[in-house]
Design an enzyme around this catalytic site. Sequence first.
Site, mmCIF file in Angstrom:
data_model
loop_
_atom_site.group_PDB
_atom_site.id
_atom_site.type_symbol
_atom_site.label_atom_id
_atom_site.label_comp_id
_atom_site.label_asym_id
_atom_site.label_seq_id
_atom_site.Cartn_x
_atom_site.Cartn_y
_atom_site.Cartn_z
ATOM 1 N N ARG A 196 0.821 -1.214 0.000
ATOM 2 C CA ARG A 196 0.000 0.000 0.000
ATOM 3 C C ARG A 196 0.855 1.264 0.000
ATOM 4 O O ARG A 196 0.365 2.337 -0.280
ATOM 5 C CB ARG A 196 -0.967 -0.017 1.197
ATOM 6 C CG ARG A 196 -2.141 -0.970 0.969
ATOM 7 C CD ARG A 196 -2.998 -1.136 2.199
ATOM 8 N NE ARG A 196 -2.357 -1.966 3.217
ATOM 9 C CZ ARG A 196 -2.908 -2.273 4.383
ATOM 10 N NH1 ARG A 196 -4.105 -1.802 4.684
ATOM 11 N NH2 ARG A 196 -2.272 -3.047 5.249
ATOM 12 N N GLN A 197 2.144 1.111 0.315
ATOM 13 C CA GLN A 197 3.040 2.279 0.278
ATOM 14 C C GLN A 197 3.754 2.279 -1.074
ATOM 15 O O GLN A 197 4.956 2.081 -1.167
ATOM 16 C CB GLN A 197 4.037 2.211 1.424
ATOM 17 C CG GLN A 197 3.365 2.266 2.791
ATOM 18 C CD GLN A 197 4.380 2.349 3.900
ATOM 19 O OE1 GLN A 197 5.309 3.158 3.856
ATOM 20 N NE2 GLN A 197 4.231 1.513 4.914
ATOM 21 N N THR A 238 -13.509 -0.202 5.710
ATOM 22 C CA THR A 238 -14.004 0.033 4.340
ATOM 23 C C THR A 238 -15.214 -0.852 4.057
ATOM 24 O O THR A 238 -16.247 -0.384 3.563
ATOM 25 C CB THR A 238 -12.873 -0.267 3.325
ATOM 26 O OG1 THR A 238 -11.774 0.595 3.609
ATOM 27 C CG2 THR A 238 -13.331 -0.073 1.894
ATOM 28 N N HIS A 255 -1.468 -5.039 -4.610
ATOM 29 C CA HIS A 255 -2.333 -3.880 -4.371
ATOM 30 C C HIS A 255 -2.406 -2.991 -5.624
ATOM 31 O O HIS A 255 -3.465 -2.474 -5.964
ATOM 32 C CB HIS A 255 -1.804 -3.100 -3.173
ATOM 33 C CG HIS A 255 -2.592 -1.872 -2.879
ATOM 34 N ND1 HIS A 255 -3.919 -1.916 -2.531
ATOM 35 C CD2 HIS A 255 -2.249 -0.560 -2.903
ATOM 36 C CE1 HIS A 255 -4.365 -0.681 -2.346
ATOM 37 N NE2 HIS A 255 -3.373 0.147 -2.560
ATOM 38 N N SER A 269 -8.529 -3.173 8.674
ATOM 39 C CA SER A 269 -9.342 -2.896 9.869
ATOM 40 C C SER A 269 -10.785 -3.348 9.659
ATOM 41 O O SER A 269 -11.533 -3.544 10.613
ATOM 42 C CB SER A 269 -9.331 -1.393 10.162
ATOM 43 O OG SER A 269 -10.029 -0.707 9.139
ATOM 44 N N LYS A 318 -15.472 6.486 -1.999
ATOM 45 C CA LYS A 318 -15.059 6.502 -0.588
ATOM 46 C C LYS A 318 -14.154 7.699 -0.331
ATOM 47 O O LYS A 318 -13.189 7.904 -1.058
ATOM 48 C CB LYS A 318 -14.315 5.192 -0.282
ATOM 49 C CG LYS A 318 -13.763 5.067 1.110
ATOM 50 C CD LYS A 318 -13.048 3.729 1.305
ATOM 51 C CE LYS A 318 -11.616 3.740 0.802
ATOM 52 N NZ LYS A 318 -10.845 2.565 1.244
HETATM 53 C C1 R5P Z 1 -7.202 0.381 -0.126
HETATM 54 O O1 R5P Z 1 -6.822 0.993 -1.098
HETATM 55 C C2 R5P Z 1 -7.342 -1.095 -0.121
HETATM 56 O O2 R5P Z 1 -7.700 -1.596 -1.393
HETATM 57 C C3 R5P Z 1 -8.379 -1.545 0.911
HETATM 58 O O3 R5P Z 1 -9.626 -0.987 0.552
HETATM 59 C C4 R5P Z 1 -7.993 -1.081 2.292
HETATM 60 O O4 R5P Z 1 -6.675 -1.444 2.585
HETATM 61 C C5 R5P Z 1 -8.926 -1.692 3.314
HETATM 62 O O5 R5P Z 1 -8.546 -1.232 4.574
HETATM 63 P P1 R5P Z 1 -9.525 -1.268 5.805
HETATM 64 O O6 R5P Z 1 -10.092 -2.664 5.899
HETATM 65 O O7 R5P Z 1 -8.641 -0.905 6.970
HETATM 66 O O8 R5P Z 1 -10.600 -0.248 5.577
#
Ligand code: R5P
Length: 317
Positions: free
Chosen positions: A100-101, A231, A134, A228, A197
């Site tokens: 993600r980074q 989302t 990702h 977490s 979002k």
């Molecule tokens: C974000 O760009 C990813 O695709 C996921 O949507 C994100 O990592 C989900 O994170 P969390 O479950 O913490 O909302």
Amino acid sequence: MAAKNGSIKLVAGNSNPALAQEIANWLRLPLTKAVVRRFADMEIFVQIQENVRGSDVFIIQSTSFPANDHLMELLIITDALRRASARRITAVVPYFGYARQDRKVGSRSPISAKLVANLISRAGVDRVMTLDLHAEQIQGFFDIPTDNLYASPVMVRDIKERSDLTSLMVVSPDVGGVARARGLAKRINAPLAIIDKRRERAGESEVMNVIGEVAGYTCILVDDIVDSGGTLVNAADALIANGAKEVYAYISHGVLSGGAAARIAGSRLKELVITDSILPTEAVTNAANIRTLSIAPLIAEAISRTASEESVSSLFD
Ligand code: R5P
């Protein structure tokens, strides 16, 4: 099975022994005997306990929680194999942590995914095999061959086998995931909706707007990572508020940190389906509405094809 130019060896780190064993079972190969343990100060020590000279070696190791320990294990195993004269080393990283980074999010911030790619290459890996990166362009962070596999065939099979799922609508929980969701929607011949979002603060997510008419549909949220769970939980609420009949989620990597399993259990998601790219915790295994699909057969087939120098991409045609 044997590699085109020598024997195949499978070496497992400590990140996901169950997946490594399942891959080995599919390939009808034993896992190579190796010690991967800690000294008292938590330094990692590795010893490969079989001859690997001239072998085509596949290290199976997700860089999942604890990401830094598992990454370091991968690097040290690679170093041990290189010094033991392995002919070719493939890092099989079903979940590529730090992905993600993948860009600078602000001034003076790192691109850690590139740093991790550099570390893996410099340690002596010859090729990388991973799953649902990702961002596809992370492949370009490596200057060695990198195969990005897709869990979608496994998910599509599962969706098609379920007679309880009718009038389907695939939903991307954010704009960044539209290509992934569209790919799955095409495979199951379903329409696509998108959730716009907005993230107000790092680590928090907020659902703003459902783009598409979801009323009366069974919605399937598709994403690469659930961490977490914020989302997905917010997306499920938004879809139900917009008239969706039920909401399911198919997510490649169940990171599910902290209290995420409980958050999912208490949410309006009917079911969350993840793969075993990351070893499920006890909380995940015990959650009534979380189910795991195995990607071991897919990875085993990709390893087999890599070893015999056959096409891997044709697995996804
Ligand atoms: C974000 O760009 C990813 O695709 C996921 O949507 C994100 O990592 C989900 O994170 P969390 O479950 O913490 O909302």
